[in-house]
Scaffold this motif. Structure first.
Motif, PDB file in Angstrom:
ATOM      1  N   GLU A  86       0.821  -1.539  -0.337  1.00  0.00           N
ATOM      2  CA  GLU A  86      -0.133  -0.256   0.074  1.00  0.00           C
ATOM      3  C   GLU A  86       0.630   1.483  -0.238  1.00  0.00           C
ATOM      4  O   GLU A  86       1.941   1.238   0.709  1.00  0.00           O
ATOM      5  CB  GLU A  86      -1.041  -0.071   1.207  1.00  0.00           C
ATOM      6  CG  GLU A  86      -2.075  -0.888   1.157  1.00  0.00           C
ATOM      7  CD  GLU A  86      -2.920  -0.728   2.986  1.00  0.00           C
ATOM      8  OE1 GLU A  86      -2.399   0.298   3.086  1.00  0.00           O
ATOM      9  OE2 GLU A  86      -3.876  -1.073   2.520  1.00  0.00           O
ATOM     10  N   ALA A  87      -0.102   2.469  -0.358  1.00  0.00           N
ATOM     11  CA  ALA A  87       1.199   3.863  -0.885  1.00  0.00           C
ATOM     12  C   ALA A  87       0.366   4.567   0.040  1.00  0.00           C
ATOM     13  O   ALA A  87      -1.074   4.104   0.556  1.00  0.00           O
ATOM     14  CB  ALA A  87       1.065   4.546  -2.630  1.00  0.00           C
ATOM     15  N   CYS A  88       0.010   5.702   0.481  1.00  0.00           N
ATOM     16  CA  CYS A  88      -0.416   6.346   1.413  1.00  0.00           C
ATOM     17  C   CYS A  88       0.182   7.814   1.016  1.00  0.00           C
ATOM     18  O   CYS A  88       1.468   8.249   1.316  1.00  0.00           O
ATOM     19  CB  CYS A  88      -0.214   6.250   3.242  1.00  0.00           C
ATOM     20  SG  CYS A  88      -1.287   6.950   3.708  1.00  0.00           S
ATOM     21  N   PHE A  89      -0.479   8.478   0.555  1.00  0.00           N
ATOM     22  CA  PHE A  89      -0.326  10.279  -0.034  1.00  0.00           C
ATOM     23  C   PHE A  89       0.077  10.699   1.586  1.00  0.00           C
ATOM     24  O   PHE A  89       1.006  11.670   1.781  1.00  0.00           O
ATOM     25  CB  PHE A  89      -0.900  10.507  -0.354  1.00  0.00           C
ATOM     26  CG  PHE A  89      -1.450  10.239  -2.039  1.00  0.00           C
ATOM     27  CD1 PHE A  89      -0.391  10.045  -2.534  1.00  0.00           C
ATOM     28  CD2 PHE A  89      -2.197   9.928  -2.325  1.00  0.00           C
ATOM     29  CE1 PHE A  89      -0.738  10.641  -4.391  1.00  0.00           C
ATOM     30  CE2 PHE A  89      -3.459   8.892  -2.886  1.00  0.00           C
ATOM     31  CZ  PHE A  89      -2.204   9.130  -4.205  1.00  0.00           C
ATOM     32  N   LYS A 114       7.694  14.794   1.053  1.00  0.00           N
ATOM     33  CA  LYS A 114       8.927  13.510   1.505  1.00  0.00           C
ATOM     34  C   LYS A 114       9.820  13.494   1.117  1.00  0.00           C
ATOM     35  O   LYS A 114      10.076  13.257  -0.779  1.00  0.00           O
ATOM     36  CB  LYS A 114       8.312  12.572   2.267  1.00  0.00           C
ATOM     37  CG  LYS A 114       7.556  12.218   2.620  1.00  0.00           C
ATOM     38  CD  LYS A 114       7.478  13.504   4.240  1.00  0.00           C
ATOM     39  CE  LYS A 114       6.453  13.014   5.289  1.00  0.00           C
ATOM     40  NZ  LYS A 114       5.748  14.848   5.637  1.00  0.00           N
ATOM     41  N   ALA A 115      11.198  13.188   1.503  1.00  0.00           N
ATOM     42  CA  ALA A 115      12.981  13.653   0.243  1.00  0.00           C
ATOM     43  C   ALA A 115      12.557  11.940  -0.082  1.00  0.00           C
ATOM     44  O   ALA A 115      13.401  11.510  -0.716  1.00  0.00           O
ATOM     45  CB  ALA A 115      14.200  13.389   1.548  1.00  0.00           C
ATOM     46  N   SER A 116      12.254  10.467   0.247  1.00  0.00           N
ATOM     47  CA  SER A 116      12.215   9.514   0.844  1.00  0.00           C
ATOM     48  C   SER A 116      10.546   8.792   0.432  1.00  0.00           C
ATOM     49  O   SER A 116       9.738   9.862   1.547  1.00  0.00           O
ATOM     50  CB  SER A 116      12.972   8.914   1.600  1.00  0.00           C
ATOM     51  OG  SER A 116      11.967   8.740   2.985  1.00  0.00           O
ATOM     52  N   TYR A 117      10.114   7.867  -0.018  1.00  0.00           N
ATOM     53  CA  TYR A 117       8.920   7.346  -0.794  1.00  0.00           C
ATOM     54  C   TYR A 117       8.899   6.102  -0.052  1.00  0.00           C
ATOM     55  O   TYR A 117       9.963   5.373  -0.368  1.00  0.00           O
ATOM     56  CB  TYR A 117       9.079   7.174  -2.349  1.00  0.00           C
ATOM     57  CG  TYR A 117       8.564   8.387  -2.849  1.00  0.00           C
ATOM     58  CD1 TYR A 117       7.463   9.740  -2.624  1.00  0.00           C
ATOM     59  CD2 TYR A 117       9.983   9.478  -2.726  1.00  0.00           C
ATOM     60  CE1 TYR A 117       7.698  11.135  -3.187  1.00  0.00           C
ATOM     61  CE2 TYR A 117       9.905  10.367  -3.910  1.00  0.00           C
ATOM     62  CZ  TYR A 117       9.174  11.407  -3.515  1.00  0.00           C
ATOM     63  OH  TYR A 117       8.906  12.527  -4.052  1.00  0.00           O
ATOM     64  N   LYS A 118       8.092   6.029   1.015  1.00  0.00           N
ATOM     65  CA  LYS A 118       7.767   4.558   1.828  1.00  0.00           C
ATOM     66  C   LYS A 118       6.364   3.750   1.222  1.00  0.00           C
ATOM     67  O   LYS A 118       5.171   4.714   1.520  1.00  0.00           O
ATOM     68  CB  LYS A 118       7.410   5.403   3.116  1.00  0.00           C
ATOM     69  CG  LYS A 118       8.974   5.666   4.281  1.00  0.00           C
ATOM     70  CD  LYS A 118       8.950   5.405   5.621  1.00  0.00           C
ATOM     71  CE  LYS A 118      10.237   6.427   6.152  1.00  0.00           C
ATOM     72  NZ  LYS A 118      10.048   7.260   7.101  1.00  0.00           N
ATOM     73  N   ILE A 156      -4.069   6.883  12.450  1.00  0.00           N
ATOM     74  CA  ILE A 156      -3.490   5.904  12.291  1.00  0.00           C
ATOM     75  C   ILE A 156      -2.855   5.699  10.329  1.00  0.00           C
ATOM     76  O   ILE A 156      -4.164   5.919   9.556  1.00  0.00           O
ATOM     77  CB  ILE A 156      -3.472   4.643  12.278  1.00  0.00           C
ATOM     78  CG1 ILE A 156      -4.008   4.072  13.746  1.00  0.00           C
ATOM     79  CG2 ILE A 156      -2.805   3.617  11.787  1.00  0.00           C
ATOM     80  CD1 ILE A 156      -5.050   3.264  14.163  1.00  0.00           C
ATOM     81  N   VAL A 157      -1.388   5.856  10.151  1.00  0.00           N
ATOM     82  CA  VAL A 157      -1.239   5.778   8.721  1.00  0.00           C
ATOM     83  C   VAL A 157      -0.900   4.392   8.801  1.00  0.00           C
ATOM     84  O   VAL A 157      -0.052   3.898   9.458  1.00  0.00           O
ATOM     85  CB  VAL A 157      -0.413   7.001   8.309  1.00  0.00           C
ATOM     86  CG1 VAL A 157      -1.148   7.832   8.287  1.00  0.00           C
ATOM     87  CG2 VAL A 157       1.093   6.960   8.981  1.00  0.00           C
ATOM     88  N   THR A 158      -0.547   4.440   7.746  1.00  0.00           N
ATOM     89  CA  THR A 158       0.356   3.115   7.666  1.00  0.00           C
ATOM     90  C   THR A 158       1.747   1.857   8.038  1.00  0.00           C
ATOM     91  O   THR A 158       2.057   1.483   8.510  1.00  0.00           O
ATOM     92  CB  THR A 158       0.597   2.412   6.040  1.00  0.00           C
ATOM     93  OG1 THR A 158       1.504   3.019   5.505  1.00  0.00           O
ATOM     94  CG2 THR A 158      -0.893   2.350   4.923  1.00  0.00           C
ATOM     95  N   VAL A 159       2.451   3.232   7.916  1.00  0.00           N
ATOM     96  CA  VAL A 159       3.704   2.915   9.233  1.00  0.00           C
ATOM     97  C   VAL A 159       4.004   3.037  10.572  1.00  0.00           C
ATOM     98  O   VAL A 159       5.356   2.551  10.493  1.00  0.00           O
ATOM     99  CB  VAL A 159       4.852   3.940   8.117  1.00  0.00           C
ATOM    100  CG1 VAL A 159       5.271   4.596   6.908  1.00  0.00           C
ATOM    101  CG2 VAL A 159       4.600   5.805   8.702  1.00  0.00           C
ATOM    102  N   HIS A 160       3.096   3.391  10.388  1.00  0.00           N
ATOM    103  CA  HIS A 160       2.801   2.830  12.038  1.00  0.00           C
ATOM    104  C   HIS A 160       2.370   1.650  12.634  1.00  0.00           C
ATOM    105  O   HIS A 160       2.448   1.079  13.291  1.00  0.00           O
ATOM    106  CB  HIS A 160       0.668   3.469  12.793  1.00  0.00           C
ATOM    107  CG  HIS A 160       1.327   5.734  12.648  1.00  0.00           C
ATOM    108  ND1 HIS A 160       0.596   6.452  12.445  1.00  0.00           N
ATOM    109  CD2 HIS A 160       2.341   5.619  12.788  1.00  0.00           C
ATOM    110  CE1 HIS A 160       1.041   7.191  12.048  1.00  0.00           C
ATOM    111  NE2 HIS A 160       2.369   7.069  13.199  1.00  0.00           N
ATOM    112  N   HIS A 161       2.001   0.689  11.615  1.00  0.00           N
ATOM    113  CA  HIS A 161       1.755  -0.709  11.580  1.00  0.00           C
ATOM    114  C   HIS A 161       3.478  -1.267  11.727  1.00  0.00           C
ATOM    115  O   HIS A 161       3.819  -1.616  10.804  1.00  0.00           O
ATOM    116  CB  HIS A 161       0.535  -1.338  10.359  1.00  0.00           C
ATOM    117  CG  HIS A 161      -0.601  -1.221  10.317  1.00  0.00           C
ATOM    118  ND1 HIS A 161      -1.756  -1.894  11.497  1.00  0.00           N
ATOM    119  CD2 HIS A 161      -1.322  -0.132  10.360  1.00  0.00           C
ATOM    120  CE1 HIS A 161      -2.530  -0.925  10.952  1.00  0.00           C
ATOM    121  NE2 HIS A 161      -2.630   0.526   9.932  1.00  0.00           N
TER     122      HIS A 161
END
Length: 111
Positions: free
Chosen positions: A13-16, A22-26, A70-75
């Motif tokens: 999944e991507a999340c805006f 951001k400088a990097s894309y997670k 919550i955003v994806t990187v919090h998982h």
């Protein structure tokens, strides 16, 4: 939102909320329930109950997380992939999107 089984599916999944500006894309490889029952009020003020499966269930759970802050990187249990530039991230997600389109199941209204 109520899971209709404990069965999950792990997908990228991507999340805006994470990648914009951001400088990097997670991107996150995250487990979501495959089939859920949802109740919500639509834009006409009507209560809707639906069974969502596959991609529709995944998108609902992603957006429901946002309502809970919550955003994806919090998982923490999920794998995170970091790209150095937007083009690499978009190319990766384009492939993911093409694969997911094959598995799309339309929502089912519950009366």
């Amino acid at each position: 939102m109520t899971p209709l089984s404990e069965e999950t599916d792990t997908k990228w999944e991507a999340c805006f909320s994470v990648i914009l500006g951001k400088a990097s894309y997670k991107l996150v490889n995250i487990a979501r329930y495959k089939k859920i029952k949802v109740k919500y009020i639509n834009e006409m003020g009507q209560q809707i109950t639906q069974i969502l499966e596959g991609f529709a269930a995944r998108v609902f759970q992603h957006e429901y997380d946002h309502l809970k802050g919550i955003v994806t990187v919090h998982h923490k249990e999920s794998e995170t992939k970091i790209f150095d530039n937007k083009e690499e991230a978009l190319s990766f997600m384009k492939k993911v999107k093409e694969m997911e389109a094959i598995n799309y199941i339309a929502p089912l209204d519950v009366l």
